[in-house]
Design a protein around this motif. Structure first.
Motif, PDB file in Angstrom:
ATOM      1  N   ALA A 126       0.847  -1.190   0.000  1.00 63.51           N
ATOM      2  CA  ALA A 126       0.000   0.000   0.000  1.00 63.51           C
ATOM      3  C   ALA A 126       0.884   1.242   0.000  1.00 63.51           C
ATOM      4  N   GLU A 127       0.384   2.319  -0.613  1.00 66.95           N
ATOM      5  CA  GLU A 127       1.129   3.579  -0.651  1.00 66.95           C
ATOM      6  C   GLU A 127       0.924   4.408   0.606  1.00 66.95           C
ATOM      7  N   ILE A 128      -0.210   4.218   1.260  1.00 69.25           N
ATOM      8  CA  ILE A 128      -0.530   4.998   2.456  1.00 69.25           C
ATOM      9  C   ILE A 128      -1.273   4.089   3.426  1.00 69.25           C
ATOM     10  N   GLU A 129      -1.133   4.365   4.706  1.00 70.78           N
ATOM     11  CA  GLU A 129      -1.704   3.481   5.725  1.00 70.78           C
ATOM     12  C   GLU A 129      -2.385   4.321   6.799  1.00 70.78           C
ATOM     13  N   LEU A 130      -3.625   3.914   7.148  1.00 70.42           N
ATOM     14  CA  LEU A 130      -4.346   4.573   8.240  1.00 70.42           C
ATOM     15  C   LEU A 130      -4.259   3.707   9.477  1.00 70.42           C
ATOM     16  N   ARG A 131      -3.772   4.287  10.546  1.00 68.25           N
ATOM     17  CA  ARG A 131      -3.761   3.614  11.829  1.00 68.25           C
ATOM     18  C   ARG A 131      -4.166   4.618  12.900  1.00 68.25           C
ATOM     19  N   GLY A 132      -4.291   4.178  14.106  1.00 65.50           N
ATOM     20  CA  GLY A 132      -4.685   5.113  15.152  1.00 65.50           C
ATOM     21  C   GLY A 132      -5.192   4.408  16.391  1.00 65.50           C
ATOM     22  N   THR A 133      -5.738   5.199  17.315  1.00 70.68           N
ATOM     23  CA  THR A 133      -6.236   4.683  18.586  1.00 70.68           C
ATOM     24  C   THR A 133      -7.695   5.089  18.762  1.00 70.68           C
ATOM     25  N   LEU A 134      -8.533   4.098  19.030  1.00 75.41           N
ATOM     26  CA  LEU A 134      -9.946   4.354  19.287  1.00 75.41           C
ATOM     27  C   LEU A 134     -10.101   4.650  20.775  1.00 75.41           C
ATOM     28  N   ARG A 135     -10.306   5.914  21.113  1.00 78.96           N
ATOM     29  CA  ARG A 135     -10.367   6.342  22.515  1.00 78.96           C
ATOM     30  C   ARG A 135     -11.744   6.132  23.128  1.00 78.96           C
ATOM     31  N   ALA A 136     -12.776   6.231  22.308  1.00 80.00           N
ATOM     32  CA  ALA A 136     -14.142   6.087  22.829  1.00 80.00           C
ATOM     33  C   ALA A 136     -15.018   5.468  21.757  1.00 80.00           C
ATOM     34  N   PHE A 137     -15.837   4.518  22.184  1.00 78.33           N
ATOM     35  CA  PHE A 137     -16.815   3.888  21.298  1.00 78.33           C
ATOM     36  C   PHE A 137     -17.904   3.340  22.227  1.00 78.33           C
ATOM     37  N   HIS A 138     -18.679   4.281  22.785  1.00 78.40           N
ATOM     38  CA  HIS A 138     -19.623   3.901  23.825  1.00 78.40           C
ATOM     39  C   HIS A 138     -20.828   4.830  23.859  1.00 78.40           C
ATOM     40  N   THR A 139     -21.775   4.467  24.703  1.00 79.67           N
ATOM     41  CA  THR A 139     -22.906   5.339  25.015  1.00 79.67           C
ATOM     42  C   THR A 139     -22.693   5.930  26.396  1.00 79.67           C
ATOM     43  N   GLU A 140     -22.955   7.200  26.539  1.00 79.04           N
ATOM     44  CA  GLU A 140     -22.903   7.817  27.864  1.00 79.04           C
ATOM     45  C   GLU A 140     -24.166   8.645  28.075  1.00 79.04           C
ATOM     46  N   TYR A 141     -24.486   8.840  29.334  1.00 76.43           N
ATOM     47  CA  TYR A 141     -25.709   9.577  29.665  1.00 76.43           C
ATOM     48  C   TYR A 141     -25.373  11.015  30.025  1.00 76.43           C
ATOM     49  N   ARG A 142     -26.057  11.934  29.329  1.00 79.24           N
ATOM     50  CA  ARG A 142     -25.901  13.359  29.578  1.00 79.24           C
ATOM     51  C   ARG A 142     -27.262  13.938  29.918  1.00 79.24           C
ATOM     52  N   GLN A 143     -27.362  14.460  31.117  1.00 79.53           N
ATOM     53  CA  GLN A 143     -28.637  14.989  31.609  1.00 79.53           C
ATOM     54  C   GLN A 143     -29.746  13.939  31.503  1.00 79.53           C
ATOM     55  N   GLY A 144     -29.382  12.704  31.806  1.00 82.87           N
ATOM     56  CA  GLY A 144     -30.364  11.623  31.841  1.00 82.87           C
ATOM     57  C   GLY A 144     -30.704  11.009  30.496  1.00 82.87           C
ATOM     58  N   LYS A 145     -30.049  11.456  29.425  1.00 86.15           N
ATOM     59  CA  LYS A 145     -30.357  10.946  28.091  1.00 86.15           C
ATOM     60  C   LYS A 145     -29.115  10.308  27.467  1.00 86.15           C
ATOM     61  N   PRO A 146     -29.296   9.194  26.739  1.00 89.92           N
ATOM     62  CA  PRO A 146     -28.137   8.516  26.146  1.00 89.92           C
ATOM     63  C   PRO A 146     -27.591   9.255  24.926  1.00 89.92           C
ATOM     64  N   VAL A 147     -26.274   9.251  24.810  1.00 92.54           N
ATOM     65  CA  VAL A 147     -25.596   9.847  23.659  1.00 92.54           C
ATOM     66  C   VAL A 147     -24.461   8.901  23.251  1.00 92.54           C
ATOM     67  N   VAL A 148     -24.392   8.563  21.971  1.00 92.07           N
ATOM     68  CA  VAL A 148     -23.297   7.734  21.458  1.00 92.07           C
ATOM     69  C   VAL A 148     -22.095   8.624  21.190  1.00 92.07           C
ATOM     70  N   VAL A 149     -20.939   8.181  21.652  1.00 91.73           N
ATOM     71  CA  VAL A 149     -19.705   8.963  21.538  1.00 91.73           C
ATOM     72  C   VAL A 149     -18.619   8.109  20.880  1.00 91.73           C
ATOM     73  N   ILE A 150     -17.975   8.669  19.841  1.00 89.66           N
ATOM     74  CA  ILE A 150     -16.845   7.997  19.191  1.00 89.66           C
ATOM     75  C   ILE A 150     -15.691   8.987  19.090  1.00 89.66           C
TER      76      ILE A 150
END
Length: 213
Positions: A126-150
């Motif tokens: 390959a000429e170029i490569e994507l790599r990295g670190t997945l810091r968040a991949f979850h649901t969290e509750y904000r003011q009592g409501k769910p929010v998906v965070v990536i």
């Protein structure tokens, strides 16, 4: 000899007497809860209004680095006070790193822009490569409501000399319609699609910038 035979018969009789008790105890063991496996919704992309210029390069997409709960296939949730947990009776169809990588590849193969996209499981150049670190991949509750965070810390690397070409942090959120797991999974799909689009734009702009040099 007679004493041994008597002991054997006594043990055999005791076993028959205890057998109903043993079987009854086995029937009291808790049954395993059923588990539902989820995949991310297939990416839905709008048809480009003008022809997409394909770059004659091969991009390798690596599985992101993860840790803890994000290394497996549990669907992570933070219900309160940074208490990391997981939805009961629900799993991703693959581990989170594989799920994330495969969704990027599937999304980017639709609009074009890059001629060839491969994964790190393929022994190809390959000429170029994507790599990295997945810091968040979850649901969290904000003011009592769910929010998906990536959150994803992306790196573009030249595989030839292992040189870092560019890096950037990406973050997206999406609100599920309800707190039920199927709606949460749908929100993951929305957040992932937005993230995929932003990363692809960044990759294409980085490639264009390199070509101008």
């Amino acid at each position: 000899m007679t004493q041994r035979l008597a002991c054997f018969k006594l043990a055999k009789n005791m076993l028959w007497l205890l057998l109903p008790v043993i079987l009854g105890a086995c029937s009291l063991l808790p049954e395993s809860s059923p588990v539902t496996f989820y995949r991310l919704p297939p990416p839905q992309l709008a048809t480009p209004q003008k022809p997409v210029v394909q770059r004659a390069v091969t991009l390798r997409v690596n599985r992101p680095e993860t840790s803890g709960l994000l290394s497996g296939n549990r669907i992570a949730v933070i219900p309160q006070h940074n208490q990391l947990s997981a939805y009961q009776g629900a799993r991703w169809a693959a581990s989170v790193p594989v799920l994330f990588r495969d969704q990027l590849i599937e999304t980017w193969q639709q609009p074009g822009g890059i001629q060839h996209i491969i994964s790190d499981s393929e022994a190809l150049q390959a000429e170029i490569e994507l790599r990295g670190t997945l810091r968040a991949f979850h649901t969290e509750y904000r003011q009592g409501k769910p929010v998906v965070v990536i959150h994803f810390d992306a790196q573009l690397v030249d595989p030839g000399d292992r040189r870092l070409v560019a890096s950037r942090r990406f973050a997206t959120v999406a609100a599920p319609v309800t707190a039920e797991v199927p709606d949460v999974v749908t929100a993951f799909g929305v957040a992932q699609a937005q993230l995929s689009s932003e990363i692809l734009d960044w990759i294409l702009m980085t490639m264009e910038s390199r070509e101008r040099r």
